[in-house]
Write a protein that holds these residues in place. Structure first.
Motif: not given
Length: 626
Positions: A288-292, A321-328
């Motif tokens: 559930g990595a993309g949830g709140s 979305q969470i993948d792109m955020e964490l990679r940045a």
């Protein structure tokens, strides 16, 4: 005709204006001779004037170029252009005096004064007439939008002046709450009362309404707009002049207030401390990595610098979305953590088994669940399968893969639940408790907390959305109250508790006193700078509406089933020991749920829940089923 007007270039338009002013020079002289009644008569004096007329025309063309009056568009002919026309007329008057004296005509000074005044008046009037002609040509050749202006004050009046020069928009009437203006004409347009809007729209064939009432609060403007949109009208809102030039800071009101401000207590802000060491250099999976909750788990776990972070998520968009955020973040901070996005379901045992083995997962943080009470209540089979069987699959495969720690993210709604979502979370807890008793290698623990402020679907974002629409804010019952925490607190609790778990505990947070939802609604309204509209304040901005309890909703929530709680090394975290079901009972419950799912029988699933979940209210679920 319209095509000819549109085809005119700037040079063509300048020539037309020069020609118009050239015609006005002899015409002004004629008016001056007629007004003064000079000796020798009008005809004789005009014939004498023809001698200097070419020089006057040349002077007029030169002055027109020099002042730039011939380049001013008729649609932009305003106060500044009128001033230029006055300068132009004065220069022509001086030229008339000079040239006539040189020619020895002996014209009186009064002639030149009258000539200048008449030229000025004719120049201004001719441009006004020309504008009306051009607008009539445009309107005859294209459809125009008929607009009703809501607000006959300063903003509305200025708006009419601006729109009358528009080729495709035609203001036809005003609407205003001010009874002193109703029935009057403002800028030659009638002013009506708001109660007559439907009649005006029908009779005048209105296409659009422009709200020109910047003095009203945004919620009241939103309420007016919704009412007008209900009539099938397009509604647009105009800001005030002070807002346009930045004197009034709209940004502060348009920005939602942070969820932390509604917590009602001090936020737990202690650092992770030695808990970080448990996650550093490990291979960690977050379901559930993309949830709140899941996405915040990923952020805080990344700060612990794990060797590998696996993002397990069912939603493609949320995972992206969470993948792109964490990679940045990892790139910016120079982290060596390997980030692995995996699209899939926690109920897929083969995928979970392969995922745990391939990436040598050491810690599982299981946050994947359906959590919205009304949606799960309306879709009980889907909610139970995802929340219960998803947890069973993740837990069993974690034990088989030799995972070191498994942490279930639970909810206070699991305590004596009155809805299917809460019951599904309690069954998930029972599954994990059973695994904790049977596992010798994996440490299984659970974290149970209250409502998370600011998470998707939670009450504060809902209130803020309702506020942006002009209200009302909806509260199910005046007595409803909930425990609240921020998503940062919730995740810190998960990570700290996960570092000290011995197996089978239910960790809870000292969340202070529960907050009445009605009080929270008032805080959201007042924090945005508005007033609550109620019996005590009928002129307020936003109303609060009591809608009645939803199916399966409690008046208040609890955090523990028993009062058997112990303190931990973290002051705000407590561990509760609660009795679960035996392995046989768990197997029976899961078998019953599986049979209900295969049969697609919601009532059978509810019966299974009633049998095995302590405190599950059959009356509430029966009401929801109907």
């Amino acid at each position: 005709m319209l095509n000819w007007v549109k085809s005119l270039t700037k040079v063509h338009k300048r020539r037309i204006m020069l020609g118009l002013d050239s015609v006005l020079i002899p015409l002004s002289a004629l008016f001056a001779f007629a007004a003064l009644d000079l000796p020798d008569g009008i005809v004789s004096n005009l014939q004498s004037y023809l001698i200097i007329l070419p020089y006057m025309l040349a002077a007029g063309i030169g002055f027109s170029y020099w002042t730039g009056i011939s380049d001013v568009q008729v649609s932009a002919y305003e106060a500044a252009a009128v001033g230029l026309t006055a300068v132009f007329a004065i220069l022509l008057t001086v030229a008339s005096i000079t040239i006539s004296d040189i020619a020895g005509m002996g014209l009186p000074i009064g002639f030149h004064m009258v000539f200048g005044v008449v030229f000025f008046c004719l120049a201004v009037a001719s441009r006004a007439v020309m504008l009306q002609i051009v607008m009539a040509i445009y309107r005859s050749g294209a459809e125009h939008c008929r607009v009703l202006i809501y607000g006959a004050g300063t903003t509305g009046s200025q708006l009419v002046s601006a729109l009358r020069a528009h080729e495709k928009i035609q203001p036809v009437a005003f609407v205003d709450d001010n009874k002193g203006l109703q029935g009057m004409l403002v800028h030659r347009l009638p002013v009506y009362a708001p109660i007559r809007v439907a009649e005006v729209v029908r009779e005048m064939k209105i296409d659009r309404v422009l709200l020109a009432v910047p003095s009203l609060s945004r919620p009241k403007q939103a309420q007016i707009a919704r009412r007008l949109e209900g009539m099938g009208l397009e509604v647009q809102t105009l800001p005030s002049f002070s807002q346009l030039i930045g004197e009034e800071a709209l940004v502060d009101k348009l920005t939602p207030v942070s969820a932390q401000s509604f917590l009602g207590r001090d936020e737990v802000d202690s650092p992770l401390g030695d808990a970080q060491a448990v996650y550093k250099g490990k291979s960690i999976l977050v379901s559930g990595a993309g949830g709140s909750i899941g996405s915040e788990l990923c952020r805080q776990v990344l700060d612990c610098r794990p060797e590998r972070l696996i993002l397990f998520e069912l939603s493609e968009l949320a995972l992206y979305q969470i993948d792109m955020e964490l990679r940045a973040v990892a790139e910016q901070e120079g982290l060596a953590t390997q980030i692995v996005p995996v699209l899939g379901s926690a109920t897929d045992s083969r995928q979970v088994r392969k995922l745990l083995a391939t990436h040598k997962v050491e810690i599982v943080l299981h946050a994947a669940a359906y959590k919205h009470v009304p949606l799960v209540e309306a879709n009980p089979l889907t909610g139970l399968v995802n929340n219960v069987f998803g947890t069973q699959t993740m837990a069993e495969q974690a034990a088989k893969a030799g995972v070191q720690r498994f942490m279930l993210i639970s909810s206070d709604k699991a305590v004596r639940p009155t809805n299917v979502m809460g019951a599904s979370k309690r069954l998930a807890e029972l599954v994990v408790q059973d695994m904790a008793k049977r596992s010798n290698q994996t440490v299984f623990s659970m974290v149970r907390f209250g409502n998370v402020l600011g998470s998707s679907g939670s009450v504060v974002p809902l209130f803020q959305e309702q506020l942006s629409r002009g209200g009302p804010l909806t509260v199910t019952d005046k007595g409803v109250e909930r425990y609240f925490m921020t998503v940062q607190e919730a995740v810190k609790l998960v990570l700290q508790a996960g570092s000290i778990g011995q197996g089978g505990e239910v960790f809870v947070l000292d969340m202070g006193k529960p907050v009445p939802i009605l009080t929270l609604a008032r805080q959201v309204i007042e924090s945005a700078g508005y007033e609550v509209r109620d019996e005590a304040n009928p002129d307020g901005d936003i109303a609060i509406e009591i809608t009645g309890l939803r199916p399966g909703e409690k008046m208040s929530e609890e955090l523990t089933i028993s009062n058997d709680i112990l303190g931990t090394k973290y002051p705000k975290i407590f561990a509760a020991r609660e009795h679960g079901l035996s392995q046989i009972e768990i197997a029976s419950a899961l078998r019953g749920l599986r049979e209900a799912f295969v049969a697609s029988d919601e009532e059978m699933a509810r019966e299974v829940v009633r049998r095995w979940v302590d405190g599950f209210d059959s009356k509430m679920t029966a009401a929801s089923a109907s």
